[in-house]
Write a protein that holds these residues in place. Sequence first.
Motif, mmCIF file in Angstrom:
data_model
loop_
_atom_site.group_PDB
_atom_site.id
_atom_site.type_symbol
_atom_site.label_atom_id
_atom_site.label_comp_id
_atom_site.label_asym_id
_atom_site.label_seq_id
_atom_site.Cartn_x
_atom_site.Cartn_y
_atom_site.Cartn_z
ATOM 1 N N SER B 95 0.833 -1.199 0.000
ATOM 2 C CA SER B 95 0.000 0.000 0.000
ATOM 3 C C SER B 95 0.865 1.244 0.000
ATOM 4 C CB SER B 95 -0.929 0.025 1.217
ATOM 5 O OG SER B 95 -0.202 0.285 2.409
ATOM 6 N N SER B 104 -6.007 4.811 -3.279
ATOM 7 C CA SER B 104 -6.371 5.277 -1.954
ATOM 8 C C SER B 104 -5.266 4.966 -0.969
ATOM 9 C CB SER B 104 -7.664 4.602 -1.503
ATOM 10 O OG SER B 104 -8.707 4.899 -2.384
ATOM 11 N N ARG B 105 -4.967 5.971 -0.156
ATOM 12 C CA ARG B 105 -4.008 5.748 0.907
ATOM 13 C C ARG B 105 -4.485 4.636 1.806
ATOM 14 N NH1 ARG B 105 -2.392 10.082 5.679
ATOM 15 N NH2 ARG B 105 -1.505 8.522 7.074
ATOM 16 N N ASP B 106 -3.568 3.791 2.204
ATOM 17 C CA ASP B 106 -3.792 2.712 3.159
ATOM 18 C C ASP B 106 -4.571 1.535 2.590
ATOM 19 O OD1 ASP B 106 -4.208 5.178 5.724
ATOM 20 O OD2 ASP B 106 -2.430 3.996 5.248
ATOM 21 N N THR B 107 -5.154 1.645 1.423
ATOM 22 C CA THR B 107 -5.798 0.477 0.833
ATOM 23 C C THR B 107 -4.721 -0.525 0.464
ATOM 24 O OG1 THR B 107 -7.689 1.682 -0.014
ATOM 25 C CG2 THR B 107 -7.148 -0.382 -1.107
#
Lengths: 115, 119
Positions: B95, B104-107
């Motif tokens: 990620s 998307s951040r953290d996905t």
Amino acid sequence: AQTVTQSQPEMSVQEAETVTLSCTYDTSESNYYLFWYKQPPSRQMILVIRQEAYKQQNATENRFSVNFQKAAKSFSLKISDSQLGDTAMYFCAFLRTNTGNQFYFGTGTSLTVIP
Amino acid sequence: GAGVSQTPSNKVTEKGKYVELRCDPISGHTALYWYRQSLGQGPEFLIYFQGTGAADDSGLPNDRFFAVRPEGSVSTLKIQRTERGDSAVYLCASSLTLGSGGQSRDTQYFGPGTRLTVL
């Protein structure tokens, strides 16, 4: 500790119908993310939809939408107009953001779309 | 672009042997994760790297398990003296910790996994 519960081990739905998969979680945190992942027999985990806990509006992605109830700690997935390709295991996942990026997964729901 | 890749896709070994499982993350992803998925279960966290360092290894079940990411890209999960209970699918994910490029951040984006069978 965070826990994620999926109480429906198996579900089936007729093609073109709507189905809802349930997920509840337990946490003391206020900021977090929730996800639904799909895992077909190929084993590849595919992101279906994502929800930020601070957003009140329910996320939608084409035929997929969620019903996020923060107070009840509930995060259900609705699949509309079900297609044969939706047949897979579906995992609900919780991601805490204040300490590390560890996912907590539920045990999964096996969904079969019947032609 | 290319997704997360894992090799081998299947590995059969004998009890007591040493195995290495490889993960190649999405280019530019700084975070890398290893999970273990037993039959009929959801993935269980093993270890998380931020760059070259293990930021959280609390999920490693015992000292037979070790993982490295020496250059901050490819990671190797190493299992010594394998036991039959180690049989599972080992999943890798990566990620971004800063969102960019539409991701998307953290996905976490997962690879296809390595199915390890210990006889």
